[in-house]
Design a protein around this motif. Structure first.
Motif, PDB file in Angstrom:
ATOM      1  N   ASP A 125      16.006  55.666  35.675  1.00  0.00           N
ATOM      2  CA  ASP A 125      16.092  55.117  37.031  1.00  0.00           C
ATOM      3  C   ASP A 125      17.473  54.600  37.408  1.00  0.00           C
ATOM      4  N   LEU A 126      18.166  53.957  36.475  1.00  0.00           N
ATOM      5  CA  LEU A 126      19.429  53.287  36.809  1.00  0.00           C
ATOM      6  C   LEU A 126      20.636  53.783  36.016  1.00  0.00           C
ATOM      7  N   GLY A 127      20.393  54.376  34.858  1.00  0.00           N
ATOM      8  CA  GLY A 127      21.499  54.832  34.015  1.00  0.00           C
ATOM      9  C   GLY A 127      21.541  54.044  32.719  1.00  0.00           C
ATOM     10  N   PRO A 128      22.565  54.284  31.902  1.00  0.00           N
ATOM     11  CA  PRO A 128      22.667  53.595  30.612  1.00  0.00           C
ATOM     12  C   PRO A 128      22.831  52.084  30.792  1.00  0.00           C
ATOM     13  N   ILE A 129      22.253  51.344  29.887  1.00  0.00           N
ATOM     14  CA  ILE A 129      22.266  49.882  29.963  1.00  0.00           C
ATOM     15  C   ILE A 129      23.593  49.347  29.437  1.00  0.00           C
TER      16      ILE A 129
END
Length: 170
Positions: free
Chosen positions: A127-131
């Motif tokens: 959903d957002l990309g790598p943390i």
């Protein structure tokens, strides 16, 4: 306001005005350039928000320190993954952050369950990309005598306070 002249234009004008003092213009050019760049609102904002565009996960984000941390990270430009059990509070916080121009997704999950934790990280990646940032604020406590605490409460406390923190960090 839009700046029509570039730094090169300014440098050429300065050198032309100084005439034979061209050497001074070359000496002061880096100083003037640094000063002009410091006046840029875009660069000032970028310097103040090193978290801009970074993906931050905040556990325990439905209230207290977790919610306050999420608001602060959002004000710094981070894209937030809000994780907690209480979906209604998470949704309200995510909506509040989005209304203020931020990016936030709510993940209503019980982190005491290992299977849920295992699904969380791939969902955030999708959903957002790598943390980039992980803030572990989820936790529970027992306010009473240890002998009165049931095993279920103790197990859940260990799962959320220790196991979930280590599992999400690794």
């Amino acid at each position: 306001h839009y700046q029509r002249r570039t730094l090169v234009d300014f440098s050429h004008d300065l050198a032309a005005r100084l005439g034979p003092r061209r050497l001074l213009a070359q000496i002061f050019r880096p100083i003037v350039r640094a000063w002009l760049l410091a006046q840029s609102p875009v660069l000032r904002r970028a310097r103040r928000t090193p978290l801009a565009g970074r993906v931050a996960v905040v556990t325990g984000a439905s209230s207290g320190i977790g919610a306050a941390t999420a608001r602060r990270l959002a004000s710094q430009g981070a894209c937030l993954a809000l994780v907690a059990r209480r979906a209604d509070r998470l949704d309200r916080l995510a909506e509040e952050i989005r209304r203020q121009g931020g990016t936030a997704r709510a993940y209503a999950m019980d982190l005491t369950d290992e299977a849920v934790r295992t699904r969380l990280v791939p969902a955030i990646h999708r959903d957002l990309g790598p943390i980039d940032v992980l803030v572990n604020c989820a936790g529970t406590a027992w306010y009473g005598w240890g002998q009165e605490m049931g095993w279920t409460t103790a197990r859940d406390m260990l799962q959320i306070n220790a196991s979930a923190t280590v599992h999400l960090t690794l």
